[in-house]
Design a protein around this motif. Sequence first.
Motif, PDB file in Angstrom:
ATOM      1  N   GLY A 151       0.848  -1.187   0.000  1.00 55.01           N
ATOM      2  CA  GLY A 151       0.000   0.000   0.000  1.00 55.01           C
ATOM      3  C   GLY A 151       0.884   1.237   0.000  1.00 55.01           C
ATOM      4  O   GLY A 151       2.052   1.163   0.410  1.00 55.01           O
ATOM      5  N   SER A 152       0.348   2.375  -0.465  1.00 57.62           N
ATOM      6  CA  SER A 152       1.177   3.589  -0.395  1.00 57.62           C
ATOM      7  C   SER A 152       1.351   4.014   1.059  1.00 57.62           C
ATOM      8  O   SER A 152       2.267   4.763   1.385  1.00 57.62           O
ATOM      9  CB  SER A 152       0.621   4.714  -1.261  1.00 57.62           C
ATOM     10  OG  SER A 152      -0.745   4.914  -1.025  1.00 57.62           O
ATOM     11  N   ASP A 153       0.498   3.508   1.953  1.00 60.77           N
ATOM     12  CA  ASP A 153       0.696   3.765   3.385  1.00 60.77           C
ATOM     13  C   ASP A 153       2.097   3.340   3.832  1.00 60.77           C
ATOM     14  O   ASP A 153       2.715   3.994   4.669  1.00 60.77           O
ATOM     15  CB  ASP A 153      -0.343   3.010   4.224  1.00 60.77           C
ATOM     16  CG  ASP A 153      -1.745   3.608   4.106  1.00 60.77           C
ATOM     17  OD1 ASP A 153      -1.870   4.726   3.579  1.00 60.77           O
ATOM     18  OD2 ASP A 153      -2.703   2.950   4.543  1.00 60.77           O
ATOM     19  N   PHE A 211      -5.350  13.566   5.277  1.00 58.93           N
ATOM     20  CA  PHE A 211      -5.330  12.107   5.415  1.00 58.93           C
ATOM     21  C   PHE A 211      -4.563  11.751   6.694  1.00 58.93           C
ATOM     22  O   PHE A 211      -3.439  12.223   6.900  1.00 58.93           O
ATOM     23  CB  PHE A 211      -4.644  11.515   4.181  1.00 58.93           C
ATOM     24  CG  PHE A 211      -4.630  10.022   4.108  1.00 58.93           C
ATOM     25  CD1 PHE A 211      -5.801   9.285   4.237  1.00 58.93           C
ATOM     26  CD2 PHE A 211      -3.437   9.343   3.885  1.00 58.93           C
ATOM     27  CE1 PHE A 211      -5.786   7.902   4.132  1.00 58.93           C
ATOM     28  CE2 PHE A 211      -3.416   7.968   3.776  1.00 58.93           C
ATOM     29  CZ  PHE A 211      -4.595   7.244   3.905  1.00 58.93           C
ATOM     30  N   TYR A 245      -0.474  10.451   7.576  1.00 55.74           N
ATOM     31  CA  TYR A 245       0.746  11.261   7.668  1.00 55.74           C
ATOM     32  C   TYR A 245       1.086  11.549   9.135  1.00 55.74           C
ATOM     33  O   TYR A 245       2.230  11.385   9.571  1.00 55.74           O
ATOM     34  CB  TYR A 245       0.601  12.611   6.933  1.00 55.74           C
ATOM     35  CG  TYR A 245      -0.026  12.537   5.561  1.00 55.74           C
ATOM     36  CD1 TYR A 245       0.281  11.507   4.676  1.00 55.74           C
ATOM     37  CD2 TYR A 245      -0.944  13.505   5.145  1.00 55.74           C
ATOM     38  CE1 TYR A 245      -0.307  11.449   3.422  1.00 55.74           C
ATOM     39  CE2 TYR A 245      -1.522  13.459   3.887  1.00 55.74           C
ATOM     40  CZ  TYR A 245      -1.218  12.424   3.038  1.00 55.74           C
ATOM     41  OH  TYR A 245      -1.809  12.371   1.808  1.00 55.74           O
ATOM     42  N   THR A 256      -2.055  16.317  -0.499  1.00 57.59           N
ATOM     43  CA  THR A 256      -2.861  15.307  -1.190  1.00 57.59           C
ATOM     44  C   THR A 256      -3.566  15.968  -2.366  1.00 57.59           C
ATOM     45  O   THR A 256      -4.294  16.943  -2.169  1.00 57.59           O
ATOM     46  CB  THR A 256      -3.910  14.721  -0.223  1.00 57.59           C
ATOM     47  OG1 THR A 256      -3.305  14.502   1.047  1.00 57.59           O
ATOM     48  CG2 THR A 256      -4.465  13.418  -0.752  1.00 57.59           C
ATOM     49  N   ASN A 303      -8.155  14.463  -0.076  1.00 59.52           N
ATOM     50  CA  ASN A 303      -9.090  13.645   0.687  1.00 59.52           C
ATOM     51  C   ASN A 303      -9.237  14.306   2.049  1.00 59.52           C
ATOM     52  O   ASN A 303      -8.217  14.537   2.691  1.00 59.52           O
ATOM     53  CB  ASN A 303      -8.504  12.228   0.835  1.00 59.52           C
ATOM     54  CG  ASN A 303      -9.398  11.294   1.618  1.00 59.52           C
ATOM     55  OD1 ASN A 303     -10.535  11.622   1.926  1.00 59.52           O
ATOM     56  ND2 ASN A 303      -8.871  10.126   1.958  1.00 59.52           N
ATOM     57  N   ASP A 335       0.700  13.238  -2.555  1.00 60.39           N
ATOM     58  CA  ASP A 335      -0.028  11.972  -2.504  1.00 60.39           C
ATOM     59  C   ASP A 335      -1.094  11.990  -3.598  1.00 60.39           C
ATOM     60  O   ASP A 335      -2.076  12.722  -3.509  1.00 60.39           O
ATOM     61  CB  ASP A 335      -0.645  11.820  -1.106  1.00 60.39           C
ATOM     62  CG  ASP A 335      -1.339  10.479  -0.913  1.00 60.39           C
ATOM     63  OD1 ASP A 335      -1.664   9.805  -1.918  1.00 60.39           O
ATOM     64  OD2 ASP A 335      -1.568  10.107   0.256  1.00 60.39           O
ATOM     65  N   ALA A 340      -3.155   9.530  -4.653  1.00 64.98           N
ATOM     66  CA  ALA A 340      -4.008   8.336  -4.571  1.00 64.98           C
ATOM     67  C   ALA A 340      -5.206   8.416  -5.522  1.00 64.98           C
ATOM     68  O   ALA A 340      -5.687   7.398  -6.006  1.00 64.98           O
ATOM     69  CB  ALA A 340      -4.490   8.138  -3.127  1.00 64.98           C
ATOM     70  N   TYR A 341      -5.683   9.652  -5.782  1.00 69.00           N
ATOM     71  CA  TYR A 341      -6.906   9.825  -6.586  1.00 69.00           C
ATOM     72  C   TYR A 341      -6.648  10.483  -7.936  1.00 69.00           C
ATOM     73  O   TYR A 341      -7.580  10.938  -8.598  1.00 69.00           O
ATOM     74  CB  TYR A 341      -7.925  10.657  -5.778  1.00 69.00           C
ATOM     75  CG  TYR A 341      -8.270   9.979  -4.472  1.00 69.00           C
ATOM     76  CD1 TYR A 341      -9.137   8.891  -4.455  1.00 69.00           C
ATOM     77  CD2 TYR A 341      -7.674  10.371  -3.281  1.00 69.00           C
ATOM     78  CE1 TYR A 341      -9.419   8.231  -3.273  1.00 69.00           C
ATOM     79  CE2 TYR A 341      -7.951   9.714  -2.089  1.00 69.00           C
ATOM     80  CZ  TYR A 341      -8.823   8.651  -2.097  1.00 69.00           C
ATOM     81  OH  TYR A 341      -9.097   7.988  -0.928  1.00 69.00           O
ATOM     82  N   THR A 359      -1.287   4.641  -5.822  1.00 66.34           N
ATOM     83  CA  THR A 359      -1.748   3.389  -5.240  1.00 66.34           C
ATOM     84  C   THR A 359      -2.571   2.577  -6.237  1.00 66.34           C
ATOM     85  O   THR A 359      -3.167   3.148  -7.157  1.00 66.34           O
ATOM     86  CB  THR A 359      -2.596   3.669  -3.976  1.00 66.34           C
ATOM     87  OG1 THR A 359      -3.048   2.427  -3.447  1.00 66.34           O
ATOM     88  CG2 THR A 359      -3.801   4.551  -4.275  1.00 66.34           C
ATOM     89  N   SER A 388      -4.968   0.852  -4.952  1.00 66.48           N
ATOM     90  CA  SER A 388      -6.158   0.604  -4.126  1.00 66.48           C
ATOM     91  C   SER A 388      -7.426   1.210  -4.694  1.00 66.48           C
ATOM     92  O   SER A 388      -8.524   0.738  -4.419  1.00 66.48           O
ATOM     93  CB  SER A 388      -5.950   1.176  -2.720  1.00 66.48           C
ATOM     94  OG  SER A 388      -4.901   0.520  -2.056  1.00 66.48           O
ATOM     95  N   LYS A 389      -7.324   2.284  -5.454  1.00 64.35           N
ATOM     96  CA  LYS A 389      -8.516   3.025  -5.849  1.00 64.35           C
ATOM     97  C   LYS A 389      -8.843   2.752  -7.319  1.00 64.35           C
ATOM     98  O   LYS A 389      -9.685   1.935  -7.610  1.00 64.35           O
ATOM     99  CB  LYS A 389      -8.314   4.522  -5.566  1.00 64.35           C
ATOM    100  CG  LYS A 389      -7.732   4.818  -4.166  1.00 64.35           C
ATOM    101  CD  LYS A 389      -8.734   4.667  -3.048  1.00 64.35           C
ATOM    102  CE  LYS A 389      -8.167   4.484  -1.652  1.00 64.35           C
ATOM    103  NZ  LYS A 389      -7.306   5.514  -1.101  1.00 64.35           N
ATOM    104  N   ARG A 430      -3.193  -4.719  -1.141  1.00 64.55           N
ATOM    105  CA  ARG A 430      -2.169  -3.823  -0.619  1.00 64.55           C
ATOM    106  C   ARG A 430      -1.005  -3.630  -1.589  1.00 64.55           C
ATOM    107  O   ARG A 430      -0.017  -4.362  -1.553  1.00 64.55           O
ATOM    108  CB  ARG A 430      -1.630  -4.308   0.750  1.00 64.55           C
ATOM    109  CG  ARG A 430      -2.682  -4.730   1.758  1.00 64.55           C
ATOM    110  CD  ARG A 430      -3.693  -3.630   2.057  1.00 64.55           C
ATOM    111  NE  ARG A 430      -3.052  -2.418   2.541  1.00 64.55           N
ATOM    112  CZ  ARG A 430      -3.276  -1.212   2.019  1.00 64.55           C
ATOM    113  NH1 ARG A 430      -4.107  -1.042   1.024  1.00 64.55           N
ATOM    114  NH2 ARG A 430      -2.658  -0.156   2.507  1.00 64.55           N
TER     115      ARG A 430
HETATM  116  C1  PLP Z   1      -6.667   5.659   0.019  1.00 66.67           C
HETATM  117  C2  PLP Z   1      -5.548   6.590   0.219  1.00 66.67           C
HETATM  118  C3  PLP Z   1      -4.234   6.139   0.111  1.00 66.67           C
HETATM  119  C4  PLP Z   1      -3.964   4.751  -0.324  1.00 66.67           C
HETATM  120  O1  PLP Z   1      -3.538   3.936   0.648  1.00 66.67           O
HETATM  121  P1  PLP Z   1      -3.061   2.459   0.307  1.00 66.67           P
HETATM  122  O2  PLP Z   1      -2.202   2.175   1.469  1.00 66.67           O
HETATM  123  O3  PLP Z   1      -2.294   2.491  -0.983  1.00 66.67           O
HETATM  124  O4  PLP Z   1      -4.282   1.626   0.221  1.00 66.67           O
HETATM  125  C5  PLP Z   1      -3.206   7.052   0.267  1.00 66.67           C
HETATM  126  N1  PLP Z   1      -3.451   8.349   0.494  1.00 66.67           N
HETATM  127  C6  PLP Z   1      -4.699   8.815   0.564  1.00 66.67           C
HETATM  128  C7  PLP Z   1      -4.932  10.260   0.762  1.00 66.67           C
HETATM  129  C8  PLP Z   1      -5.778   7.937   0.460  1.00 66.67           C
HETATM  130  O5  PLP Z   1      -7.014   8.416   0.578  1.00 66.67           O
END
Ligand code: PLP
Length: 369
Positions: free
Chosen positions: A93-95, A120, A123, A164, A168, A195, A197-198, A225, A227-228, A236
């Motif tokens: 995951g990018s987390d 988010f 961080y 971000t 988000n 970031d 992610a979107y 990521t 994930s989206k 992950r």
């Molecule tokens: C969903 C999201 C992520 C993605 O997290 P993953 O660990 O890749 O699932 C990262 N940053 C933001 C702002 C998000 O909303």
Amino acid sequence: MTDQFRVRQEVLDFKPYVAGRSIEEIKAELGLATVVKLASNENPLGASPVVRKAIEAAAATVFRYPRAGNPELNTAIARSLGVASERVIAGNGSDEIIDLLVRGVCTPGRDHVLAFRPCFSVYGLQARVAGVEFRQVPLNDDFSFPFTALAEAANEDTGIVFVTNPDNPSGHTVQAGELAELARALPERTLLVVDEAYIHFAEDMAAVSPLGMLDELPNICLLRTFSKAYGLAGLRLGYGVLPAELTQYLLRIQIPFSVNILAVQAGLAALSDEAFLAQTLRTVKEGRAWLREELSRLGCAPLPSQANFLMFTPPVEAAAVVQGVLERGVIIRPLTSYGLANHIRVSVGTMEENRAFIDALEQTLEVVS
Ligand SMILES: *Cc1c(COP(=O)(O)O)cnc(C)c1O
């Protein structure tokens, strides 16, 4: 709290990440047969059939360790972006990349991490658990970015600035040039981590991502990521695009094999399946426009969003709306954990899910108003 075990103060004080509620949990709690989840910005189309096939094909190989550093995946990611593969680091995951950056860059007790408020939560969480101070600059009232104030808040001890884009939970989005300007305004040794992610859901991805300007901006990092937009939240997989030297340092401290063998194959397949991505983007953009109109019709005030979700303020108390919609089988995201008691975030779903949400919201507003 505990005398028995030695536990670090940062851990004793830690307030963990608040996740969206799960479908199974809500079904059990409310005795509902079907529940729609629009709380975690997941892909409304699920996972691509091409990816599912790749995972099935790789199932027999899971007794093996992955290849160290997953070079095949890094190369494919780099090629898809048009950057050198030495810049790319994949993670659980990018987390995981957020955590690696904080721990790899910031010295506890000296450096700090800077971001907007709200932002988010990961961080701040990963900074605090690493013993690194987390500082925030409030967003403007309309959720736009006060970049001048952010740059003024940074100093020689600012290790990382997180932004971000699209944001988000608001969906607010800035142009790449504004990010480039911010990167130049920061102290030379401060990293600007954007970031993204979107980013795929933006109207014009190339105009809002500084991806094409990396060579001119030595202190900028991008996070993306699977994930989206790629529908792999549960597997992950995410990555960073960093200055090559920094990537090499972070690879040193990364937990071995944190990107698993199925994630590698799924990531490769996802990058190859352009049709699924295009269909996802069509679904989200159409659904986003429809939801925005419907929310306005119902007296809610949605913010403009270039992400796969909308943030809005309902005409009555937000908590009552979240609960009313939940009792009608639709999970949406209250934003109290972001410090936004009057706002709600809803992910864009399939048209059927979007309708279920709007119906539930309309019924709720009739009862609550
Ligand atoms: C969903 C999201 C992520 C993605 O997290 P993953 O660990 O890749 O699932 C990262 N940053 C933001 C702002 C998000 O909303």
